[in-house]
Design an enzyme around this catalytic site. Structure first.
Site, PDB file in Angstrom:
ATOM      1  N   LYS A  13       0.832  -1.207   0.000  1.00 36.96           N
ATOM      2  CA  LYS A  13       0.000   0.000   0.000  1.00 36.96           C
ATOM      3  C   LYS A  13       0.871   1.263   0.000  1.00 36.96           C
ATOM      4  O   LYS A  13       0.656   2.184  -0.774  1.00 36.96           O
ATOM      5  CB  LYS A  13      -0.936   0.020   1.224  1.00 36.96           C
ATOM      6  CG  LYS A  13      -1.842  -1.195   1.332  1.00 36.96           C
ATOM      7  CD  LYS A  13      -2.839  -1.091   2.478  1.00 36.96           C
ATOM      8  CE  LYS A  13      -2.228  -1.047   3.851  1.00 36.96           C
ATOM      9  NZ  LYS A  13      -1.562  -2.306   4.265  1.00 36.96           N
ATOM     10  N   ARG A  88      -9.238   0.749   9.760  1.00 38.13           N
ATOM     11  CA  ARG A  88      -8.810  -0.629   9.990  1.00 38.13           C
ATOM     12  C   ARG A  88      -9.854  -1.400  10.783  1.00 38.13           C
ATOM     13  O   ARG A  88      -9.654  -2.585  11.060  1.00 38.13           O
ATOM     14  CB  ARG A  88      -7.509  -0.631  10.779  1.00 38.13           C
ATOM     15  CG  ARG A  88      -6.260  -0.889   9.929  1.00 38.13           C
ATOM     16  CD  ARG A  88      -5.074  -0.798  10.865  1.00 38.13           C
ATOM     17  NE  ARG A  88      -3.903  -1.463  10.429  1.00 38.13           N
ATOM     18  CZ  ARG A  88      -2.870  -0.856   9.825  1.00 38.13           C
ATOM     19  NH1 ARG A  88      -2.936   0.407   9.514  1.00 38.13           N
ATOM     20  NH2 ARG A  88      -1.799  -1.540   9.522  1.00 38.13           N
ATOM     21  N   ARG A 122      11.526  -6.110   4.316  1.00 34.76           N
ATOM     22  CA  ARG A 122      11.224  -4.671   4.214  1.00 34.76           C
ATOM     23  C   ARG A 122      12.256  -3.820   4.961  1.00 34.76           C
ATOM     24  O   ARG A 122      12.640  -4.127   6.076  1.00 34.76           O
ATOM     25  CB  ARG A 122       9.828  -4.372   4.771  1.00 34.76           C
ATOM     26  CG  ARG A 122       9.512  -2.869   4.729  1.00 34.76           C
ATOM     27  CD  ARG A 122       8.060  -2.585   4.684  1.00 34.76           C
ATOM     28  NE  ARG A 122       7.384  -2.880   5.932  1.00 34.76           N
ATOM     29  CZ  ARG A 122       6.066  -2.729   6.082  1.00 34.76           C
ATOM     30  NH1 ARG A 122       5.322  -2.305   5.071  1.00 34.76           N
ATOM     31  NH2 ARG A 122       5.503  -3.019   7.230  1.00 34.76           N
ATOM     32  N   ARG A 155      11.641  -1.912  10.662  1.00 31.88           N
ATOM     33  CA  ARG A 155      10.606  -1.550  11.631  1.00 31.88           C
ATOM     34  C   ARG A 155      10.512  -2.598  12.741  1.00 31.88           C
ATOM     35  O   ARG A 155      10.573  -3.791  12.464  1.00 31.88           O
ATOM     36  CB  ARG A 155       9.247  -1.460  10.925  1.00 31.88           C
ATOM     37  CG  ARG A 155       9.052  -0.168  10.179  1.00 31.88           C
ATOM     38  CD  ARG A 155       7.825  -0.176   9.296  1.00 31.88           C
ATOM     39  NE  ARG A 155       6.599  -0.668   9.924  1.00 31.88           N
ATOM     40  CZ  ARG A 155       5.398  -0.574   9.358  1.00 31.88           C
ATOM     41  NH1 ARG A 155       5.259  -0.007   8.163  1.00 31.88           N
ATOM     42  NH2 ARG A 155       4.330  -1.036   9.962  1.00 31.88           N
ATOM     43  N   ARG A 166      -0.031  -9.116  13.519  1.00 34.24           N
ATOM     44  CA  ARG A 166      -0.647  -8.135  12.613  1.00 34.24           C
ATOM     45  C   ARG A 166      -1.538  -8.829  11.585  1.00 34.24           C
ATOM     46  O   ARG A 166      -2.585  -8.302  11.211  1.00 34.24           O
ATOM     47  CB  ARG A 166       0.449  -7.309  11.921  1.00 34.24           C
ATOM     48  CG  ARG A 166       1.061  -6.291  12.891  1.00 34.24           C
ATOM     49  CD  ARG A 166       2.415  -5.816  12.427  1.00 34.24           C
ATOM     50  NE  ARG A 166       2.357  -4.981  11.264  1.00 34.24           N
ATOM     51  CZ  ARG A 166       3.353  -4.848  10.383  1.00 34.24           C
ATOM     52  NH1 ARG A 166       4.467  -5.533  10.527  1.00 34.24           N
ATOM     53  NH2 ARG A 166       3.225  -4.044   9.361  1.00 34.24           N
TER      54      ARG A 166
END
Ligand code: AMP
Length: 209
Positions: A13, A88, A122, A155, A166
């Site tokens: 996203k 969310r 990531r 992160r 998550r």
């Protein structure tokens, strides 16, 4: 154009949004990025949300809704925006409907295997938030952002335990939004597994740009 980007963590996203801001000329508003800036600044909000985010859980609805309401009252959002990571939960979607209209919701269709592969590699710029990947999208110089020379980091919530949490949270609390917005006729599904250039082309096509 007022767009929502909906999809699991690691769906791409933020990566598409970074490209779409140039295409549409509207701001990219990521609630996760706002929270991460607050944490870096050690503000009251940052101190309140750090442990929640590191554990892969959701920040409470009231705090998040207030934050977005305030952000969408700013002048740069009048032409439109890309909201990434909000809503969310169903209560967040209902609150949003009370203070803004939405043109389309882009649903990032992403298998779990892709999510795990993307989150596992990531890397994020601490300064501008740009996303890289340790294998598929390396920065030119290790640990230095190509765009702003900021420091690149991993992160805390991309650690495996937080990623599992998550994904669970996404399935239980966020995925129901797909039906919620489909019933309103707002959903556009895009296949989010290809590389970013393919997704950008698909994005242009589905929006007739
Ligand atoms: P993201 O950058 O979108 O993956 O968000 C990182 C983290 O910020 C999430 O795992 C949540 O802990 C928190 N967060 C971001 N957006 C929201 C939201 N709309 N509601 C609650 N928590 C959020």
């Amino acid at each position: 154009m007022k767009l929502l980007f909906l999809g699991p963590p690691g769906a791409g996203k933020g990566t598409l949004a970074a490209r779409a801001v140039d295409i549409l000329g509207v701001p990219h508003i990521s609630t996760g990025a706002i929270f991460r800036s607050a944490i870096a600044a050690q503000s009251e909000l940052g101190l309140k949300v750090k442990a929640i985010i590191d554990a892969g859980k959701l920040v409470d609805d009231d705090t998040t809704i207030e934050l977005v309401k305030e952000r969408l009252s700013q002048a740069d959002t009048q032409k439109g925006y890309i909201l990434d990571g909000f809503p969310r939960t169903i209560p967040q979607a209902e609150a949003l409907a009370a203070f803004s209209s939405i043109d389309k919701v882009i649903n990032f269709d992403t298998p779990d295997s892709t999510v795990l592969e993307r989150l596992g590699g990531r890397r994020v710029c601490r300064k501008c938030g740009y996303n890289f990947h340790a294998i598929f999208n390396k920065p030119k110089n290790e640990n230095v952002c190509d765009h702003c020379s900021g420091e690149i980091y991993i992160r805390d919530d991309d650690r495996p335990e937080a990623v599992q949490k998550r994904l669970e949270v996404y399935r239980a609390q966020t995925a129901p939004l797909i039906d919620y917005y489909r019933q309103k006729g707002l959903i556009i599904d895009i296949d989010a597994s290809p590389m970013v250039d393919v997704i950008v082309a698909e994005f242009r096509k589905v929006l007739g740009l």
